[in-house]
Design an enzyme around this catalytic site. Sequence first.
Site, PDB file in Angstrom:
ATOM      1  N   ASN A  53       0.825  -1.203   0.000  1.00 30.84           N
ATOM      2  CA  ASN A  53       0.000   0.000   0.000  1.00 30.84           C
ATOM      3  C   ASN A  53       0.864   1.259   0.000  1.00 30.84           C
ATOM      4  O   ASN A  53       1.990   1.267   0.482  1.00 30.84           O
ATOM      5  CB  ASN A  53      -0.894  -0.015   1.235  1.00 30.84           C
ATOM      6  CG  ASN A  53      -0.069   0.100   2.494  1.00 30.84           C
ATOM      7  OD1 ASN A  53       0.356   1.177   2.892  1.00 30.84           O
ATOM      8  ND2 ASN A  53       0.199  -1.035   3.129  1.00 30.84           N
ATOM      9  N   LYS A 180      -0.467  -0.305  16.527  1.00 34.27           N
ATOM     10  CA  LYS A 180       0.121   0.952  16.043  1.00 34.27           C
ATOM     11  C   LYS A 180      -0.970   1.913  15.613  1.00 34.27           C
ATOM     12  O   LYS A 180      -1.961   1.491  15.016  1.00 34.27           O
ATOM     13  CB  LYS A 180       1.056   0.665  14.868  1.00 34.27           C
ATOM     14  CG  LYS A 180       1.790   1.893  14.348  1.00 34.27           C
ATOM     15  CD  LYS A 180       2.937   1.502  13.430  1.00 34.27           C
ATOM     16  CE  LYS A 180       2.562   1.540  11.966  1.00 34.27           C
ATOM     17  NZ  LYS A 180       3.672   1.157  11.086  1.00 34.27           N
ATOM     18  N   LYS A 182      -1.732   6.169  14.077  1.00 31.45           N
ATOM     19  CA  LYS A 182      -1.175   7.321  13.384  1.00 31.45           C
ATOM     20  C   LYS A 182      -1.119   8.527  14.308  1.00 31.45           C
ATOM     21  O   LYS A 182      -2.002   8.708  15.173  1.00 31.45           O
ATOM     22  CB  LYS A 182      -2.037   7.644  12.158  1.00 31.45           C
ATOM     23  CG  LYS A 182      -2.049   6.531  11.138  1.00 31.45           C
ATOM     24  CD  LYS A 182      -0.666   6.253  10.603  1.00 31.45           C
ATOM     25  CE  LYS A 182      -0.643   5.083   9.647  1.00 31.45           C
ATOM     26  NZ  LYS A 182       0.721   4.771   9.206  1.00 31.45           N
ATOM     27  N   ASP A 211       3.061   6.439  14.522  1.00 27.80           N
ATOM     28  CA  ASP A 211       3.624   6.635  13.185  1.00 27.80           C
ATOM     29  C   ASP A 211       3.207   7.999  12.644  1.00 27.80           C
ATOM     30  O   ASP A 211       2.026   8.260  12.440  1.00 27.80           O
ATOM     31  CB  ASP A 211       3.105   5.517  12.270  1.00 27.80           C
ATOM     32  CG  ASP A 211       3.699   5.570  10.877  1.00 27.80           C
ATOM     33  OD1 ASP A 211       4.507   6.475  10.590  1.00 27.80           O
ATOM     34  OD2 ASP A 211       3.346   4.679  10.059  1.00 27.80           O
ATOM     35  N   GLU A 237       7.680   6.370  14.979  1.00 25.75           N
ATOM     36  CA  GLU A 237       8.015   6.028  13.582  1.00 25.75           C
ATOM     37  C   GLU A 237       7.971   7.219  12.635  1.00 25.75           C
ATOM     38  O   GLU A 237       7.059   8.038  12.698  1.00 25.75           O
ATOM     39  CB  GLU A 237       7.010   4.953  13.104  1.00 25.75           C
ATOM     40  CG  GLU A 237       7.144   4.585  11.633  1.00 25.75           C
ATOM     41  CD  GLU A 237       6.182   3.458  11.239  1.00 25.75           C
ATOM     42  OE1 GLU A 237       5.769   2.665  12.123  1.00 25.75           O
ATOM     43  OE2 GLU A 237       5.842   3.369  10.042  1.00 25.75           O
ATOM     44  N   GLU A 263      10.490   2.766   5.639  1.00 27.15           N
ATOM     45  CA  GLU A 263       9.539   2.212   4.661  1.00 27.15           C
ATOM     46  C   GLU A 263       9.577   2.963   3.337  1.00 27.15           C
ATOM     47  O   GLU A 263       9.149   2.426   2.319  1.00 27.15           O
ATOM     48  CB  GLU A 263       8.116   2.218   5.233  1.00 27.15           C
ATOM     49  CG  GLU A 263       7.519   3.602   5.374  1.00 27.15           C
ATOM     50  CD  GLU A 263       6.097   3.597   5.928  1.00 27.15           C
ATOM     51  OE1 GLU A 263       5.912   3.243   7.092  1.00 27.15           O
ATOM     52  OE2 GLU A 263       5.182   3.977   5.181  1.00 27.15           O
ATOM     53  N   ASP A 290      10.879  -2.170   2.967  1.00 31.95           N
ATOM     54  CA  ASP A 290       9.834  -3.085   2.476  1.00 31.95           C
ATOM     55  C   ASP A 290      10.219  -3.531   1.069  1.00 31.95           C
ATOM     56  O   ASP A 290      10.217  -2.725   0.136  1.00 31.95           O
ATOM     57  CB  ASP A 290       8.497  -2.321   2.474  1.00 31.95           C
ATOM     58  CG  ASP A 290       7.347  -3.110   1.875  1.00 31.95           C
ATOM     59  OD1 ASP A 290       7.557  -4.235   1.399  1.00 31.95           O
ATOM     60  OD2 ASP A 290       6.219  -2.567   1.883  1.00 31.95           O
ATOM     61  N   HIS A 320       7.779  -2.876   6.691  1.00 24.65           N
ATOM     62  CA  HIS A 320       6.476  -2.268   6.400  1.00 24.65           C
ATOM     63  C   HIS A 320       5.711  -3.160   5.417  1.00 24.65           C
ATOM     64  O   HIS A 320       6.314  -3.916   4.656  1.00 24.65           O
ATOM     65  CB  HIS A 320       6.737  -0.898   5.761  1.00 24.65           C
ATOM     66  CG  HIS A 320       5.585  -0.300   5.021  1.00 24.65           C
ATOM     67  ND1 HIS A 320       5.320  -0.552   3.686  1.00 24.65           N
ATOM     68  CD2 HIS A 320       4.615   0.552   5.429  1.00 24.65           C
ATOM     69  CE1 HIS A 320       4.248   0.135   3.310  1.00 24.65           C
ATOM     70  NE2 HIS A 320       3.800   0.808   4.355  1.00 24.65           N
ATOM     71  N   GLU A 339       5.000  -6.298   9.902  1.00 22.58           N
ATOM     72  CA  GLU A 339       3.773  -5.520  10.106  1.00 22.58           C
ATOM     73  C   GLU A 339       2.562  -6.347   9.682  1.00 22.58           C
ATOM     74  O   GLU A 339       2.684  -7.308   8.922  1.00 22.58           O
ATOM     75  CB  GLU A 339       3.846  -4.235   9.261  1.00 22.58           C
ATOM     76  CG  GLU A 339       2.646  -3.324   9.431  1.00 22.58           C
ATOM     77  CD  GLU A 339       2.860  -1.919   8.847  1.00 22.58           C
ATOM     78  OE1 GLU A 339       3.734  -1.748   7.983  1.00 22.58           O
ATOM     79  OE2 GLU A 339       2.145  -1.007   9.283  1.00 22.58           O
TER      80      GLU A 339
END
Length: 387
Positions: A53, A180, A182, A211, A237, A263, A290, A320, A339
């Site tokens: 993503n 996790k 945001k 993050d 993060e 990531e 990633d 990630h 993750e």
Amino acid sequence: MRIVEVRERTAPIASPIANAFIDFSKMTLSLVAVVTDVIRDGKPVIGYGFNSNGRYGQGGLIRERFAPRILEAKPDDLIDSTGENIDPHKVWATMFTNEKPGGHGERSVAIGTIDMAVWDAVAKIAGKPLFRLLSERYGTVANPKVFVYAAGGYYYPGKGLEGLATEMKSYLDRGYNVVKMKIGGAPLTDDLKRIEHVLKLLPSGCQLAVDANGRFDLSTAVDYAKALREYDLFWYEEAGDPLDYELQEKLAEHYPKPMATGENLFSMQDARNLIRYGGMRKDRDWLQFDCALSYGLVEYLRTLEMLKNYGWSWTRCIPHGGHQMSLNIAAGLGLGGNESYPDLFQPYGGFPDGVKVENGHIVMPELPGIGFEGKSDLIKEMRSLAS
Ligand SMILES: O=C([O-])CC(=O)C(=O)O
Ligand SMILES: [Mg+2]
């Protein structure tokens, strides 16, 4: 044996969520099938891949440059010394023909997506799970038990503190012990309320990671650091721009606890710059490169070699992306975990059917290849591309 076809389809993974930098209302990804002429159980072996993503589908690059180079190559130039399987390193070198170094852009996503499908085919042709093949080839001890954490906690229109709490609780109920959320999409005072609301519901032994998705300048990152260091977070993060190594280094002066980033670094060279200049601490920080965004496992192997040369343990890597490719790398090569997005980006994320999270870990099933055939909603999508 040869690769007879490389197919791509750009598929939606849109949702109303937002992090501090982007919303996902128009997000897509590329799904790829690498079709071989090797027959197993009466059918041609097909390897599948998709990109993580956050970077959109790569159909243009795949169709215009990378698939044609594979199909135009002499078949013998793509196979290994046994003559019985594809050599992913040779396929990678073929894709990279006439590509200049540096300025990696998003070709790393296109190549990473095809590379995933190539490794899936290679392990299927070998008749074993990719994580077993990797440990045999690279001299590591496979461990099918992998740490996974639940990523979510996005900014949702209309989702207040209670919505966030319900989401986090549902991850804990499903066996995760690290969750996790945001930050950086709201003012600091609001984010601290969100964080404290989640911390209140965590049982002992469970931890929260946060993050910021690269949102902050140095002074905002430091303001957050001063507030966040009062908590016992799993990590802080991607505080600043992923390519601002000096910011990351200076931030460490204000944040003695674990940080994570990587990531959005799409090559071994970018990862090496982080290690050289980003002030990352090998005893506590986490690396999130990633492979599905950064030229695939062939390049990730170069990144792991680089880490070894700089004295970093591979257990500091928790990639990630939440895909089964990184689960295989974690189980096969001994990364620190992976993750996972329990409710997002489906059917691409997640585990084979029946795999349960227990005490923050899953156990890899013994499926040939990456294991996509074990996830019924995902393999249905994949087969619809190949047939
Ligand atoms: O929101 C995103 O772009 C995904 C992300 O940062 C993560 O999974 O760590
Ligand atoms: Mg992130």
